[in-house]
Design an enzyme around this catalytic site. Structure first.
Site, PDB file in Angstrom:
ATOM      1  N   SER A  24       0.848  -1.196   0.000  1.00 44.34           N
ATOM      2  CA  SER A  24       0.000   0.000   0.000  1.00 44.34           C
ATOM      3  C   SER A  24       0.879   1.240   0.000  1.00 44.34           C
ATOM      4  CB  SER A  24      -0.927   0.016   1.228  1.00 44.34           C
ATOM      5  OG  SER A  24      -0.157   0.107   2.421  1.00 44.34           O
ATOM      6  N   TYR A  59       9.902   7.574  17.183  1.00 40.93           N
ATOM      7  CA  TYR A  59       9.797   7.618  15.722  1.00 40.93           C
ATOM      8  C   TYR A  59      10.867   8.534  15.138  1.00 40.93           C
ATOM      9  CZ  TYR A  59       8.023   8.478  11.037  1.00 40.93           C
ATOM     10  OH  TYR A  59       7.921   8.597   9.665  1.00 40.93           O
ATOM     11  N   LYS A  82      14.099   7.614  12.593  1.00 40.23           N
ATOM     12  CA  LYS A  82      14.370   8.302  11.328  1.00 40.23           C
ATOM     13  C   LYS A  82      15.797   8.864  11.301  1.00 40.23           C
ATOM     14  CE  LYS A  82      11.614   6.581   9.880  1.00 40.23           C
ATOM     15  NZ  LYS A  82      11.429   5.813   8.622  1.00 40.23           N
ATOM     16  N   SER A 130      -0.824   8.919   3.531  1.00 35.66           N
ATOM     17  CA  SER A 130      -0.741   7.468   3.429  1.00 35.66           C
ATOM     18  C   SER A 130      -1.347   6.833   4.668  1.00 35.66           C
ATOM     19  CB  SER A 130       0.716   7.031   3.280  1.00 35.66           C
ATOM     20  OG  SER A 130       1.433   7.321   4.468  1.00 35.66           O
TER      21      SER A 130
END
EC number: 1.1.-.-
Length: 377
Positions: A46, A197, A201, A232
């Site tokens: 996806s 998070y 990254k 997304s």
């Protein structure tokens, strides 16, 4: 009425400026014909990953969709074969939260695929959801899993050089800060998740930098790619259900479509002439400078060594994996996982290309013992 019209005009003008400067993505160019080449795209069922895989398939590449869910991966492979007209799009099972699954994927890939030209680490998570693990799940999925997968596939990438590794990063790396004493500590609560998070990254950017240093002269080049603000599943996955109807129209207006988000990763995978920029960070299809923490070579090397330990890599596995090494979680399946059989599921309705380097010695060295995983209710 005049004030209303003026206000409307100003709003439209401001939106046009935002759209063309922040939302609209420059199109990717690069190599047009990829026939005879093979690409692996993780999380390609996806969003950005699926659009990346679609463009690679349209250019003639053999594309392996490395996804956790068999059902969604098989469906995506079918869709991409139909849309691209390329029958060489297949699914292979990969759960980046499980080091055993990563090793099983590498074993299955190297035993069935004769070459690997492009490896795109697209899969990632922004939250642990309801999952509780004894390790940092965001770090495992966003960095340690891709780190291990890259190591296991390096022999194939080297045999097919020139080849490329692309790590999908984020501008969130600017807020990251790596605490090596607490690197793998479990994350609890949304505040810790936001911090974790950003940390992963930053790890992505440092990984691409150190990988480029480690592989200098091998013909493999590596890049960190920021897809931009993208509408997304990652954006809405953990938003409360009642809030999603309110956010969807706003996301449609100010965030890129997944196709736009795929452009920079594709640029890094396909653009000719960027080899001297190996290890750099790209956004909007051009190289960008990063803050000092993201270009700290000492921290990058320290992360490399810590990642080897967390991935269960032994001293002899820097360049090629050793058959005696055991994964850290071989007896502890991830609660994110779907069930795996003794061998990982491979959807391959079409034969692989026959012209290839001889990798029999490589595949012999990578033998992973895969424990059947259980799905938590």
């Amino acid at each position: 009425m005049e004030a209303l019209l003026l206000g409307t005009g100003l709003l439209l003008g401001a939106y046009v400026l935002v759209y063309y400067n922040l939302v609209k993505a420059p199109p990717c160019g690069g190599i047009g014909n990829l026939r005879g080449r093979t690409a692996v795209v993780t999380g390609a069922n996806s969003g950005i990953g699926k659009m990346t895989a679609l463009e690679l398939a349209r250019r003639g590449a053999r594309v392996v969709l490395a996804c956790r869910s068999r059902e969604r991966g098989e469906a995506a492979a079918f869709d991409l074969r139909q849309e691209s007209g390329n029958n060489e799009v297949i699914f292979m099972a990969l759960d980046l939260a499980s080091l055993a699954s990563v090793r099983a994927f590498a074993t299955a890939f190297l035993s069935s695929e004769p070459r690997l030209d492009i490896l795109i680490h697209n899969a990632g998570i922004s939250s642990c959801g309801r999952t509780r693990e004894a390790f940092n799940l965001l770090l495992r999925v966003n960095h340690i899993g891709p780190f291990l997968l890259t190591h296991l596939l390096l022999p194939c990438l080297k045999a097919c050089a020139p080849s490329r590794v692309v790590v999908v990063a984020s501008a969130a790396h600017c807020r990251g800060r790596l605490d090596f004493k607490r690197l793998d500590r479990p994350v609890v609560g949304w505040r810790q998740e936001l911090r974790a998070y950003a940390d992963t990254k930053l790890a992505n950017v440092l990984f691409a930098r150190e990988l480029a240093n480690q592989l200098e002269g091998t013909g493999i080049t590596c890049y960190a790619a920021h897809p931009g603000p993208v509408n997304s599943e990652l954006f809405l996955r953990h938003v409360p259900g009642w809030l999603r109807p309110l956010l969807r129209p706003l996301a449609w207006l100010v965030l890129r479509a997944p196709k736009g988000g795929a452009q920079t990763p594709l640029y890094c995978a396909l653009q000719e002439g960027i080899e001297p920029l190996s290890g750099r960070y790209f956004a909007n299809c051009h190289v960008e400078e990063v803050p000092p923490a993201a270009r700290d070579d000492r921290a990058a090397h320290r992360l490399w060594e810590a990642s080897k330990r967390l991935a269960g890599l032994g001293p002899g596995e820097d360049a090629e994996p050793d058959e005696d090494s055991q994964s850290e979680d071989s007896g502890a399946p991830s609660s994110l996982s779907t069930p795996y059989p003794e061998e990982p599921t491979v959807s391959q309705p079409y034969p692989s290309p026959q012209s290839s380097p001889d990798l029999s010695k490589v595949t012999h060295r990578i033998q992973a013992k895969v424990e059947p995983e259980t799905q938590l209710s």
